[in-house]
Design a protein around this motif. Structure first.
Motif, mmCIF file in Angstrom:
data_model
loop_
_atom_site.group_PDB
_atom_site.id
_atom_site.type_symbol
_atom_site.label_atom_id
_atom_site.label_comp_id
_atom_site.label_asym_id
_atom_site.label_seq_id
_atom_site.Cartn_x
_atom_site.Cartn_y
_atom_site.Cartn_z
ATOM 1 N N THR A 1 40.549 -20.317 20.619
ATOM 2 C CA THR A 1 41.348 -19.571 21.778
ATOM 3 C C THR A 1 42.848 -19.656 21.439
ATOM 4 N N THR B 1 33.370 -14.240 22.784
ATOM 5 C CA THR B 1 31.849 -14.459 23.073
ATOM 6 C C THR B 1 31.231 -12.940 23.459
ATOM 7 N N ALA C 1 39.416 -25.917 26.703
ATOM 8 C CA ALA C 1 39.316 -24.622 26.269
ATOM 9 C C ALA C 1 38.640 -24.364 25.003
ATOM 10 N N PRO C 2 37.772 -23.245 24.975
ATOM 11 C CA PRO C 2 37.136 -22.975 23.884
ATOM 12 C C PRO C 2 37.732 -23.053 22.539
ATOM 13 N N GLU D 1 34.016 -19.195 30.447
ATOM 14 C CA GLU D 1 34.550 -20.112 29.173
ATOM 15 C C GLU D 1 35.719 -21.161 29.912
ATOM 16 N N TYR D 2 35.801 -20.737 31.248
ATOM 17 C CA TYR D 2 36.915 -21.573 32.062
ATOM 18 C C TYR D 2 36.482 -22.629 32.619
ATOM 19 N N ASP E 1 39.619 -12.938 24.264
ATOM 20 C CA ASP E 1 40.083 -13.906 23.426
ATOM 21 C C ASP E 1 39.102 -14.959 23.173
ATOM 22 N N THR E 2 38.175 -15.077 23.941
ATOM 23 C CA THR E 2 37.251 -16.224 23.858
ATOM 24 C C THR E 2 36.264 -15.811 22.707
ATOM 25 N N GLY F 1 31.969 -12.453 27.366
ATOM 26 C CA GLY F 1 33.391 -12.270 27.553
ATOM 27 C C GLY F 1 33.779 -10.819 27.230
ATOM 28 N N ALA G 1 41.739 -12.131 28.247
ATOM 29 C CA ALA G 1 41.309 -13.511 28.264
ATOM 30 C C ALA G 1 39.793 -13.768 27.738
ATOM 31 N N PHE H 1 44.370 -16.888 26.512
ATOM 32 C CA PHE H 1 43.439 -17.538 27.240
ATOM 33 C C PHE H 1 43.895 -18.328 28.326
ATOM 34 N N ARG H 2 45.000 -19.379 27.829
ATOM 35 C CA ARG H 2 45.556 -20.282 28.611
ATOM 36 C C ARG H 2 46.278 -19.972 29.739
#
Length: 315
Positions: free
Chosen positions: A63, A123, A59-60, A218-219, A120-121, A126, A117, A67-68
């Motif tokens: 996060t 980026t 996970a980045p 990111e996953y 949430d990263t 995203g 999600a 995200f999870r």
């Protein structure tokens, strides 16, 4: 809860869970053949999932639980819809949840979880993908509601098994103006909801065009496997809804081994045919410019409104 509904509630999630990757593999194989390539084979999506499940979960940094939990929510909401919707059997395992508004809300919840999600990263990709996804959802969800609502008017109920049963008893309703307009609107909705051409290209990672891929870049590992599995399961669910709302032939109406087996075969066959038709059509389509997508979705909403109006005035 009836015994027939309970049997359907057990079989349908298993069928969609096991068969969806093969549907994706078949669609990729059809596209490959039509484009002059050999293709990786129908079982390649399952091999990809198996490989991802064996990798480490990463996970980045920074996060949160959003995200999870997004991959789990995507798969879980789709499984709930597969559990209650009339796919193999006409009876639902949980009739109150098999309502139009509940099913659409569950499907929207999974898509919103993935969009959150992506945000949430933190980026750029995203956020860009989440912004595009929410724009599409804002136009697609009302269309989905109105299109199926147009079918429910003649039944007097928004319960999906009741709509399917009414169509099964009077198949001539399928060729009515309301049904035809609703079917076209739902086809466009499915293309947009599942990220297929011309709305999105599932086989590219070009930064300026991707929508779904931008949110899940990111996953990795098991989380990415759940995202991929949930996405293809959503495709099977949408195709199954389209098939059984308009052509419910073969669906099991009684609790017998022959009827249940016929329902499984009929559902698998209808979804496979629709998936093959979708893959074949994509070969001849180019992706729309991003700013033209709302025009397409607005057109589908207009078709859904016309279907709802026709269901009232032409009933």
């Amino acid at each position: 809860m009836t015994p027939l509904g309970l049997v359907g509630g057990v079989l349908q999630p298993l069928l969609i869970l096991a068969g969806s990757p093969f549907l994706l593999g078949l669609m990729r194989q059809i596209r490959a053949r039509l484009e002059g390539r050999q293709g990786a084979g129908v079982g390649q999506p399952w091999r990809d999932l198996r490989k991802l499940l064996r990798k480490q979960r990463i996970a980045p940094r920074g996060t949160t639980e959003v995200f999870r939990m997004a991959p789990v929510l995507l798969v879980a909401t789709t499984l709930v819809v597969a559990f209650v919707a009339p796919f193999v059997t006409i009876a639902s395992a949980v009739p109150p949840v098999a309502d139009l508004f509940a099913v659409v809300a569950l499907l929207a919840l999974g898509a919103v979880a993935v969009a959150l999600a992506g945000l949430d990263t933190g980026t750029a990709f995203g956020g860009m993908g989440a912004s595009r996804e929410t724009t599409i959802l804002a136009l697609v969800e009302p269309t989905l509601l109105v299109a199926i609502f147009a079918l429910s008017v003649r039944v007097g109920s928004t319960n999906l098994p009741a709509i399917v049963e009414a169509t099964l008893q009077d198949p001539t309703q399928v060729i009515s103006p309301a049904s035809l307009l609703a079917a076209v609107a739902l086809m466009i909705v499915i293309v947009a909801e599942t990220g297929r051409l011309p709305v999105d290209n599932p086989s590219t990672h070009l930064e300026l065009t991707m929508v779904h891929e931008a949110m899940v870049l990111e996953y990795a590992g098991p989380d990415l496997a759940l995202i991929e599995l949930g996405s293809v399961m959503r495709l099977s669910v949408f195709l199954g809804l389209l098939a059984n709302l308009f052509v419910p032939l073969g669906i099991a109406t009684e609790l017998s081994v022959l009827a249940i087996l016929g329902g499984v075969v009929a559902f698998a066959l209808k979804v496979t045919v629709l998936g093959a038709a979708l893959a074949t059509t994509e070969v001849f389509l180019a992706k729309l410019r991003l700013f033209r997508v709302p025009e397409l979705l607005a057109g589908s909403f207009l078709l859904a409104l016309l279907a709802a109006g026709a269901s009232y005035f032409l009933a």
